[in-house]
Design a protein around this motif. Structure first.
Motif, PDB file in Angstrom:
ATOM      1  N   VAL A  77       0.871  -1.026  -0.066  1.00 56.63           N
ATOM      2  CA  VAL A  77       0.009   0.041  -0.190  1.00 56.63           C
ATOM      3  C   VAL A  77       0.786   1.188   0.275  1.00 56.63           C
ATOM      4  O   VAL A  77       0.259   2.516  -0.317  1.00 56.63           O
ATOM      5  CB  VAL A  77      -1.089   0.031   1.090  1.00 56.63           C
ATOM      6  CG1 VAL A  77      -1.977  -1.027   1.100  1.00 56.63           C
ATOM      7  CG2 VAL A  77      -0.216  -0.065   2.505  1.00 56.63           C
ATOM      8  N   MET A  78       2.170   1.042   0.271  1.00 61.06           N
ATOM      9  CA  MET A  78       3.215   2.217   0.334  1.00 61.06           C
ATOM     10  C   MET A  78       4.495   1.683  -0.021  1.00 61.06           C
ATOM     11  O   MET A  78       5.040   0.646   0.029  1.00 61.06           O
ATOM     12  CB  MET A  78       3.217   2.686   1.656  1.00 61.06           C
ATOM     13  CG  MET A  78       3.800   3.903   1.568  1.00 61.06           C
ATOM     14  SD  MET A  78       3.987   4.499   3.293  1.00 61.06           S
ATOM     15  CE  MET A  78       2.460   5.618   3.528  1.00 61.06           C
ATOM     16  N   GLN A  79       5.410   2.438  -1.110  1.00 64.15           N
ATOM     17  CA  GLN A  79       6.404   2.408  -1.358  1.00 64.15           C
ATOM     18  C   GLN A  79       7.299   3.308  -1.149  1.00 64.15           C
ATOM     19  O   GLN A  79       7.080   4.647  -1.179  1.00 64.15           O
ATOM     20  CB  GLN A  79       6.758   1.917  -2.974  1.00 64.15           C
ATOM     21  CG  GLN A  79       6.055   0.724  -3.357  1.00 64.15           C
ATOM     22  CD  GLN A  79       6.271   0.449  -4.962  1.00 64.15           C
ATOM     23  OE1 GLN A  79       6.588   1.299  -5.506  1.00 64.15           O
ATOM     24  NE2 GLN A  79       6.240  -0.740  -5.327  1.00 64.15           N
ATOM     25  N   VAL A  80       8.590   3.278  -0.195  1.00 56.62           N
ATOM     26  CA  VAL A  80       9.623   4.159  -0.053  1.00 56.62           C
ATOM     27  C   VAL A  80      10.727   3.976  -0.465  1.00 56.62           C
ATOM     28  O   VAL A  80      11.147   2.729  -0.663  1.00 56.62           O
ATOM     29  CB  VAL A  80       9.365   4.537   1.652  1.00 56.62           C
ATOM     30  CG1 VAL A  80       7.999   5.026   2.100  1.00 56.62           C
ATOM     31  CG2 VAL A  80       9.903   3.279   2.209  1.00 56.62           C
ATOM     32  N   GLU A  81      11.585   4.905  -0.402  1.00 56.51           N
ATOM     33  CA  GLU A  81      13.089   4.794  -0.928  1.00 56.51           C
ATOM     34  C   GLU A  81      13.935   4.908   0.521  1.00 56.51           C
ATOM     35  O   GLU A  81      14.157   6.163   0.902  1.00 56.51           O
ATOM     36  CB  GLU A  81      13.468   5.578  -1.916  1.00 56.51           C
ATOM     37  CG  GLU A  81      12.978   5.027  -3.149  1.00 56.51           C
ATOM     38  CD  GLU A  81      13.497   5.985  -4.314  1.00 56.51           C
ATOM     39  OE1 GLU A  81      14.788   6.358  -4.449  1.00 56.51           O
ATOM     40  OE2 GLU A  81      12.997   6.012  -5.477  1.00 56.51           O
ATOM     41  N   GLU A  82      14.446   3.679   1.120  1.00 56.67           N
ATOM     42  CA  GLU A  82      15.172   3.854   2.240  1.00 56.67           C
ATOM     43  C   GLU A  82      16.612   3.274   1.714  1.00 56.67           C
ATOM     44  O   GLU A  82      16.778   2.232   1.420  1.00 56.67           O
ATOM     45  CB  GLU A  82      14.942   3.068   3.462  1.00 56.67           C
ATOM     46  CG  GLU A  82      13.651   4.031   4.106  1.00 56.67           C
ATOM     47  CD  GLU A  82      13.268   3.208   5.518  1.00 56.67           C
ATOM     48  OE1 GLU A  82      13.966   2.647   5.851  1.00 56.67           O
ATOM     49  OE2 GLU A  82      12.032   3.598   5.820  1.00 56.67           O
ATOM     50  N   ALA A  83      17.776   4.027   1.863  1.00 56.17           N
ATOM     51  CA  ALA A  83      19.180   3.414   1.339  1.00 56.17           C
ATOM     52  C   ALA A  83      19.762   2.382   2.220  1.00 56.17           C
ATOM     53  O   ALA A  83      20.359   1.632   1.880  1.00 56.17           O
ATOM     54  CB  ALA A  83      20.000   4.862   1.479  1.00 56.17           C
ATOM     55  N   ASP A  84      19.419   2.546   3.511  1.00 52.33           N
ATOM     56  CA  ASP A  84      20.016   1.393   4.546  1.00 52.33           C
ATOM     57  C   ASP A  84      19.275   0.256   4.611  1.00 52.33           C
ATOM     58  O   ASP A  84      19.738  -0.795   5.271  1.00 52.33           O
ATOM     59  CB  ASP A  84      19.941   2.076   6.015  1.00 52.33           C
ATOM     60  CG  ASP A  84      18.580   2.559   6.514  1.00 52.33           C
ATOM     61  OD1 ASP A  84      17.677   2.854   5.763  1.00 52.33           O
ATOM     62  OD2 ASP A  84      18.274   2.337   7.551  1.00 52.33           O
ATOM     63  N   ALA A  85      18.273   0.093   3.764  1.00 52.17           N
ATOM     64  CA  ALA A  85      17.381  -1.173   3.594  1.00 52.17           C
ATOM     65  C   ALA A  85      17.481  -1.798   2.334  1.00 52.17           C
ATOM     66  O   ALA A  85      17.789  -1.061   1.566  1.00 52.17           O
ATOM     67  CB  ALA A  85      16.016  -1.077   3.775  1.00 52.17           C
TER      68      ALA A  85
END
Length: 191
Positions: free
Chosen positions: A153-161
């Motif tokens: 339901v949501m997409q994010v950009e996290e560099a540490d994951a």
């Protein structure tokens, strides 16, 4: 008189020859009739053999169709038995969600704490009853995104994951044996 005797002999011979010719013609006619009867009988035999082969083929097809029908019915009955609790589980899941939300609230006084303990006992009883029927929660956080188990339901950009990994769970998903009853609503790392 010798002439007359010879004429009588010739007539007798002619009669015998005619009789023999009649017998030969009759036997030829009988042979022809027998040949026609034999041809007709052979044609009837061939026709009956073709009908028998067609009937046997139809019978084999019907037997195969019936075996397939029995197998489908057996599989349907097994699935109905295996997933008999599906509609009940689907109806109970929203109540389970409400219990989980209510249990996250912190109790301030003693009466609220005892109320929370009672709710925890009911929640545990519900989860145990569902587990006994084969219901299990789908683990999501930290696992790779699977469209069969998760609903993004949501997409994010996290560099540490890592990419395509579930970061957060918004609503628990559940499986009944090997069938997904409700997918887990999740937030997924896009990068």
């Amino acid at each position: 008189m010798a002439n007359e005797e010879q004429i009588v002999k010739e007539e007798t011979i002619n009669e015998e020859v005619n009789q023999q010719e009649d017998v030969i013609v009759e036997s030829e006619q009988e042979a022809s009739i027998e040949k026609d009867d034999l041809t007709i009988a052979n044609e009837k035999i061939a026709d009956l053999e073709a009908k028998l082969a067609e009937s046997e083929n139809r019978t084999f097809r019907l037997q195969a169709d019936f075996e397939n029908y029995k197998r489908r019915i057996r599989l349907d009955q097994e699935a109905a038995t295996k997933y008999r609790a599906q509609s009940l589980v689907t109806d109970i899941l929203p109540a389970l969600d409400n219990f989980e939300r209510a249990l996250k609230i912190e109790a301030i006084d003693d009466s609220a704490k005892s109320l929370m303990q009672g709710m925890e006992m009911v929640y545990r009883s519900l989860t145990e009853a569902l587990a006994n029927e084969g219901v299990e929660a789908i683990e999501s956080v930290g696992k790779p995104f699977d469209p069969h188990l998760h609903q993004a339901v949501m997409q994010v950009e996290e560099a540490d994951a890592e990419p395509n990994v579930v970061l957060e769970e918004f609503q628990k998903g559940y499986k009944l044996k090997d069938r997904v009853i409700r997918p887990t609503m999740v937030k997924v790392n896009q990068s």
